[in-house]
Design a protein around this motif. Structure first.
Motif, PDB file in Angstrom:
ATOM      1  N   GLN A   1     -20.867  18.573  73.013  1.00 56.81           N
ATOM      2  CA  GLN A   1     -21.022  17.192  73.441  1.00 56.81           C
ATOM      3  C   GLN A   1     -20.956  16.272  72.221  1.00 56.81           C
ATOM      4  N   PRO A   2     -19.754  16.167  71.616  1.00 51.40           N
ATOM      5  CA  PRO A   2     -19.629  15.262  70.480  1.00 51.40           C
ATOM      6  C   PRO A   2     -19.790  13.807  70.954  1.00 51.40           C
TER       7      PRO A   2
ATOM      8  N   ASN B   1     -22.987  15.656  64.902  1.00 52.24           N
ATOM      9  CA  ASN B   1     -24.124  15.208  64.082  1.00 52.24           C
ATOM     10  C   ASN B   1     -25.112  16.341  63.827  1.00 52.24           C
ATOM     11  N   CYS B   2     -25.451  17.057  64.880  1.00 50.31           N
ATOM     12  CA  CYS B   2     -26.458  18.125  64.742  1.00 50.31           C
ATOM     13  C   CYS B   2     -25.948  19.196  63.779  1.00 50.31           C
ATOM     14  N   LYS B   3     -24.700  19.570  63.963  1.00 48.22           N
ATOM     15  CA  LYS B   3     -24.112  20.599  63.106  1.00 48.22           C
ATOM     16  C   LYS B   3     -24.133  20.150  61.636  1.00 48.22           C
TER      17      LYS B   3
ATOM     18  N   ILE C   1     -28.642  13.915  72.442  1.00 52.49           N
ATOM     19  CA  ILE C   1     -29.678  12.904  72.164  1.00 52.49           C
ATOM     20  C   ILE C   1     -29.687  12.498  70.687  1.00 52.49           C
ATOM     21  N   PHE C   2     -28.850  13.143  69.882  1.00 53.88           N
ATOM     22  CA  PHE C   2     -28.785  12.796  68.454  1.00 53.88           C
ATOM     23  C   PHE C   2     -27.430  12.166  68.096  1.00 53.88           C
ATOM     24  N   GLU C   3     -26.823  11.473  69.054  1.00 53.65           N
ATOM     25  CA  GLU C   3     -25.465  10.987  68.782  1.00 53.65           C
ATOM     26  C   GLU C   3     -25.425   9.721  67.936  1.00 53.65           C
ATOM     27  N   LYS C   4     -26.502   8.967  67.873  1.00 54.52           N
ATOM     28  CA  LYS C   4     -26.516   7.761  67.034  1.00 54.52           C
ATOM     29  C   LYS C   4     -27.148   8.084  65.686  1.00 54.52           C
ATOM     30  N   SER C   5     -26.823   7.253  64.674  1.00 60.61           N
ATOM     31  CA  SER C   5     -27.252   7.629  63.324  1.00 60.61           C
ATOM     32  C   SER C   5     -28.777   7.607  63.165  1.00 60.61           C
TER      33      SER C   5
ATOM     34  N   ALA D   1     -29.942  10.810  64.514  1.00 53.79           N
ATOM     35  CA  ALA D   1     -29.591  11.897  63.599  1.00 53.79           C
ATOM     36  C   ALA D   1     -30.561  11.921  62.414  1.00 53.79           C
ATOM     37  N   ASP D   2     -30.935  10.735  61.939  1.00 53.74           N
ATOM     38  CA  ASP D   2     -31.912  10.648  60.840  1.00 53.74           C
ATOM     39  C   ASP D   2     -33.242  11.271  61.256  1.00 53.74           C
ATOM     40  N   SER D   3     -33.604  11.063  62.505  1.00 52.74           N
ATOM     41  CA  SER D   3     -34.859  11.607  63.008  1.00 52.74           C
ATOM     42  C   SER D   3     -34.817  13.144  63.017  1.00 52.74           C
ATOM     43  N   LEU D   4     -33.670  13.682  63.384  1.00 52.78           N
ATOM     44  CA  LEU D   4     -33.515  15.147  63.372  1.00 52.78           C
ATOM     45  C   LEU D   4     -33.627  15.679  61.939  1.00 52.78           C
TER      46      LEU D   4
END
Ligand SMILES: [Zn+2]
Length: 274
Positions: A63-64, A69-71, A238-242, A245-248
């Motif tokens: 789900q890009p 981002n996650c990768k 759920i991590f598609e926005k920057s 992604a920073d939170s992850l």
């Protein structure tokens, strides 16, 4: 060829973490490299009794841009993770390449099975109905075949269920499909903790700090399916926005501060040790 967890003789020494620069960006990227031989998904794993194992298991790939981002963040922080993929979502060359790249990135990433249709497109009641047993079973086998999933490890869509060699617990513990999969040698992985998505904002519901605290607390209190191990569920999207992604990234970095914590792929979940 299907490689099972019974392949003991192919244990490899996965050792080093290599640091190198990431293009023009000054960030450090850590990759998990196999120093000697090709790593085999599902091969023997010897857990260290002084460590606590964290399994990030992210569902519904590809789900890009969430998966991308996650990768990237997992690579930057040098951790291992598992993607439970859905064949139905693999439409187009870009997504096919994304699944290929996850599969080829073992031992850093493991590709696992989350059904082809995601439970008949979220129609869980129907998907798990006794009358649908054969087609639901075929759906998992189709996903394994089409995505070339290298391990017999499954997460049931929409249900927190665990199965391993006849030990079956969780929401679908009496379901015939679960028992059939278990009989065929599949392990079914549930979760101890979910990083949820807020229904309105589509953002992660909990902050990185909250999530890291929950992980530590559950491990400290021994409130997990297996001792010294925690399986965390979330979703790439759920991590598609920057900011997300920073939170992850922050969540992982907080957990990395505790040197007992080790991130592993789910084929190395302790109860699965042969
Ligand atoms: Zn799912």
């Amino acid at each position: 060829m299907h490689v099972t967890m019974f392949v003991k003789s192919l244990l490899v020494s996965i050792t080093l973490t290599t640091l190198f620069s990431c293009g023009s960006d000054d960030k450090k990227v850590a990759t998990v490299k196999d120093s000697t031989q090709i790593a085999i998904p599902g091969s023997q794993f010897n857990a260290d009794s002084t460590k606590r194992y964290i399994y990030l298991t992210w569902d519904d790939s590809p789900q890009p841009p969430g998966t991308t981002n996650c990768k990237r963040i997992f690579e930057e922080t040098g951790i291992k993770a598992t993607f439970f993929a859905v064949g139905f979502n693999q439409v187009g060359n870009k997504k096919i390449r994304q699944i290929d790249s996850i599969r080829k990135a073992y031992p850093q990433f493991l590709l696992a099975n989350h059904s082809f249709s995601h439970g008949m497109n979220d129609k869980y009641r129907l998907f798990y109905a006794p009358a649908q047993h054969d087609s639901a079973l075929s759906d998992f086998l189709r996903n394994e075949r089409e995505l070339k999933i290298p391990v017999k490890i499954i997460r049931m869509p929409g249900n927190n269920t665990w199965a391993h060699k006849g030990q079956i617990t969780g929401q679908l513990s009496t379901n015939r499909l679960v028992h059939s999969l278990d009989s065929l040698g599949y392990q079914i992985v549930g979760w101890d903790l979910e990083w949820r998505q807020d229904a309105k904002s589509k953002q992660p519901k909990e902050s990185a700090t909250e999530m890291a605290q929950k992980v530590s607390q559950k491990l400290d209190d021994d409130e997990t399916h297996a001792p010294r191990a925690i399986v965390i569920l979330s979703h790439d999207r759920i991590f598609e926005k920057s900011a997300q992604a920073d939170s992850l990234r922050k969540f992982i970095q907080l957990l990395q501060q505790d040197k007992r914590n080790v991130f592993e792929t789910i084929d190395h979940y302790p109860p699965f040790k042969q």
